[in-house]
Design a protein around this motif. Sequence first.
Motif, PDB file in Angstrom:
ATOM      1  N   ASP A  77       0.733  -1.128  -0.017  1.00  0.00           N
ATOM      2  CA  ASP A  77      -0.039   0.151  -0.052  1.00  0.00           C
ATOM      3  C   ASP A  77       0.957   1.472   0.129  1.00  0.00           C
ATOM      4  OD1 ASP A  77      -2.596  -1.093   0.003  1.00  0.00           O
ATOM      5  OD2 ASP A  77      -2.667  -1.088   2.030  1.00  0.00           O
ATOM      6  N   ASP A  78       1.824   1.213   0.901  1.00  0.00           N
ATOM      7  CA  ASP A  78       2.798   2.333   0.880  1.00  0.00           C
ATOM      8  C   ASP A  78       3.392   2.874  -0.593  1.00  0.00           C
ATOM      9  OD1 ASP A  78       2.098   2.817   3.472  1.00  0.00           O
ATOM     10  OD2 ASP A  78       4.108   2.025   4.613  1.00  0.00           O
ATOM     11  N   VAL A  79       3.983   1.779  -1.193  1.00  0.00           N
ATOM     12  CA  VAL A  79       4.675   1.845  -2.376  1.00  0.00           C
ATOM     13  C   VAL A  79       3.395   2.450  -3.460  1.00  0.00           C
ATOM     14  CG1 VAL A  79       5.480   0.516  -4.617  1.00  0.00           C
ATOM     15  CG2 VAL A  79       6.326   0.185  -2.157  1.00  0.00           C
ATOM     16  N   HIS A  80       2.381   1.775  -3.517  1.00  0.00           N
ATOM     17  CA  HIS A  80       1.156   2.332  -4.412  1.00  0.00           C
ATOM     18  C   HIS A  80       0.719   3.648  -4.058  1.00  0.00           C
ATOM     19  CE1 HIS A  80      -3.253   2.795  -4.441  1.00  0.00           C
ATOM     20  NE2 HIS A  80      -2.940   2.795  -5.675  1.00  0.00           N
ATOM     21  N   ILE A  81       0.657   4.071  -2.708  1.00  0.00           N
ATOM     22  CA  ILE A  81       0.410   5.633  -2.330  1.00  0.00           C
ATOM     23  C   ILE A  81       1.549   6.398  -2.970  1.00  0.00           C
ATOM     24  CG2 ILE A  81       0.452   7.049  -0.447  1.00  0.00           C
ATOM     25  CD1 ILE A  81      -1.290   4.704   1.165  1.00  0.00           C
ATOM     26  N   LYS A  82       2.961   6.001  -2.939  1.00  0.00           N
ATOM     27  CA  LYS A  82       3.978   6.861  -3.439  1.00  0.00           C
ATOM     28  C   LYS A  82       3.780   7.197  -5.031  1.00  0.00           C
ATOM     29  CE  LYS A  82       8.858   7.048  -3.873  1.00  0.00           C
ATOM     30  NZ  LYS A  82       9.901   6.106  -3.789  1.00  0.00           N
ATOM     31  N   GLY A  83       3.409   6.291  -5.586  1.00  0.00           N
ATOM     32  CA  GLY A  83       2.926   6.324  -6.900  1.00  0.00           C
ATOM     33  C   GLY A  83       1.753   7.115  -7.346  1.00  0.00           C
ATOM     34  N   MET A  84       0.679   6.799  -6.462  1.00  0.00           N
ATOM     35  CA  MET A  84      -0.641   7.368  -6.805  1.00  0.00           C
ATOM     36  C   MET A  84      -0.638   8.833  -6.644  1.00  0.00           C
ATOM     37  SD  MET A  84      -3.103   5.987  -8.079  1.00  0.00           S
ATOM     38  CE  MET A  84      -4.442   6.845  -7.743  1.00  0.00           C
ATOM     39  N   ALA A  85       0.375   9.443  -5.555  1.00  0.00           N
ATOM     40  CA  ALA A  85       0.695  10.726  -5.357  1.00  0.00           C
ATOM     41  C   ALA A  85       0.978  11.493  -6.498  1.00  0.00           C
ATOM     42  CB  ALA A  85       1.564  10.944  -4.083  1.00  0.00           C
ATOM     43  N   LYS A  86       1.593  10.897  -7.483  1.00  0.00           N
ATOM     44  CA  LYS A  86       2.239  11.523  -8.720  1.00  0.00           C
ATOM     45  C   LYS A  86       1.182  11.570  -9.830  1.00  0.00           C
ATOM     46  CE  LYS A  86       6.071  12.395  -6.530  1.00  0.00           C
ATOM     47  NZ  LYS A  86       6.360  13.899  -6.149  1.00  0.00           N
ATOM     48  N   MET A  87       0.052  10.760  -9.559  1.00  0.00           N
ATOM     49  CA  MET A  87      -0.677  10.469 -10.869  1.00  0.00           C
ATOM     50  C   MET A  87      -1.270  11.743 -11.498  1.00  0.00           C
ATOM     51  SD  MET A  87      -0.388   7.393 -11.933  1.00  0.00           S
ATOM     52  CE  MET A  87      -1.785   7.152 -13.190  1.00  0.00           C
ATOM     53  N   ALA A  88      -1.777  12.831 -10.638  1.00  0.00           N
ATOM     54  CA  ALA A  88      -2.050  13.936 -11.165  1.00  0.00           C
ATOM     55  C   ALA A  88      -1.228  14.603 -11.972  1.00  0.00           C
ATOM     56  CB  ALA A  88      -2.733  14.966  -9.886  1.00  0.00           C
ATOM     57  N   ARG A  89      -0.140  14.762 -11.491  1.00  0.00           N
ATOM     58  CA  ARG A  89       0.957  15.471 -12.166  1.00  0.00           C
ATOM     59  C   ARG A  89       1.441  14.979 -13.489  1.00  0.00           C
ATOM     60  NH1 ARG A  89       6.940  15.081 -10.581  1.00  0.00           N
ATOM     61  NH2 ARG A  89       7.922  16.455 -12.001  1.00  0.00           N
ATOM     62  N   LEU A  90       1.450  13.298 -13.689  1.00  0.00           N
ATOM     63  CA  LEU A  90       1.547  12.703 -14.753  1.00  0.00           C
ATOM     64  C   LEU A  90       0.470  12.724 -15.835  1.00  0.00           C
ATOM     65  CD1 LEU A  90       2.862   9.335 -15.216  1.00  0.00           C
ATOM     66  CD2 LEU A  90       0.504   9.381 -15.872  1.00  0.00           C
ATOM     67  N   SER A  91      -0.767  12.873 -15.309  1.00  0.00           N
ATOM     68  CA  SER A  91      -1.862  13.325 -16.200  1.00  0.00           C
ATOM     69  C   SER A  91      -1.770  14.953 -16.833  1.00  0.00           C
ATOM     70  CB  SER A  91      -3.142  13.403 -15.439  1.00  0.00           C
ATOM     71  OG  SER A  91      -4.437  13.746 -16.351  1.00  0.00           O
TER      72      SER A  91
END
Length: 157
Positions: A43-57
């Motif tokens: 979950d922690d690794v997932h959250i680290k990636g998800m935190a950047k998804m808006a920026r990625l978009s």
Amino acid sequence: MKYLFFPLAAGLLVLTACNNDDNKKDKPAPETVLADSLNKQVDDVHIKGMAKMARLSKMQQRTQQLLDSLGKLPAKAQQAAIPVKEKLESLLKELNYADFAMDKWMTEFYVDHKDTLKDNLSARIEYLRNQQTVAGKVTDAILGSLQKGDSLLQQIR
């Protein structure tokens, strides 16, 4: 007074002893603790990636806008911009892959396999270790594509 003290002391001793036995029974097995820990790490690794998804978009949109703008240039300018266009297309491909990989992984992990191997602890631990690696690769794809995008977009400005 001393007749009242001994029965009260004995009663407290019995209650304390009973309470200690309950604490021992409530402790989860080491395998359960490991599985819970691995699940949290995933979950922690997932959250680290998800935190950047808006920026990625946003970077996907910006990259596509730049590609669209290059396509509107006169033919001679388009020819001169081919190296930049190729870099932008490569970046967009990486950004799209990172977005796709996160979506696919989340669907498989959180929707399709949420309770996978719930009753088989050793297999669940192995599954979570594997998912930790996969989630790490997805997060690395997100962070790597963003880093490449930041570098390329600075060069273009």
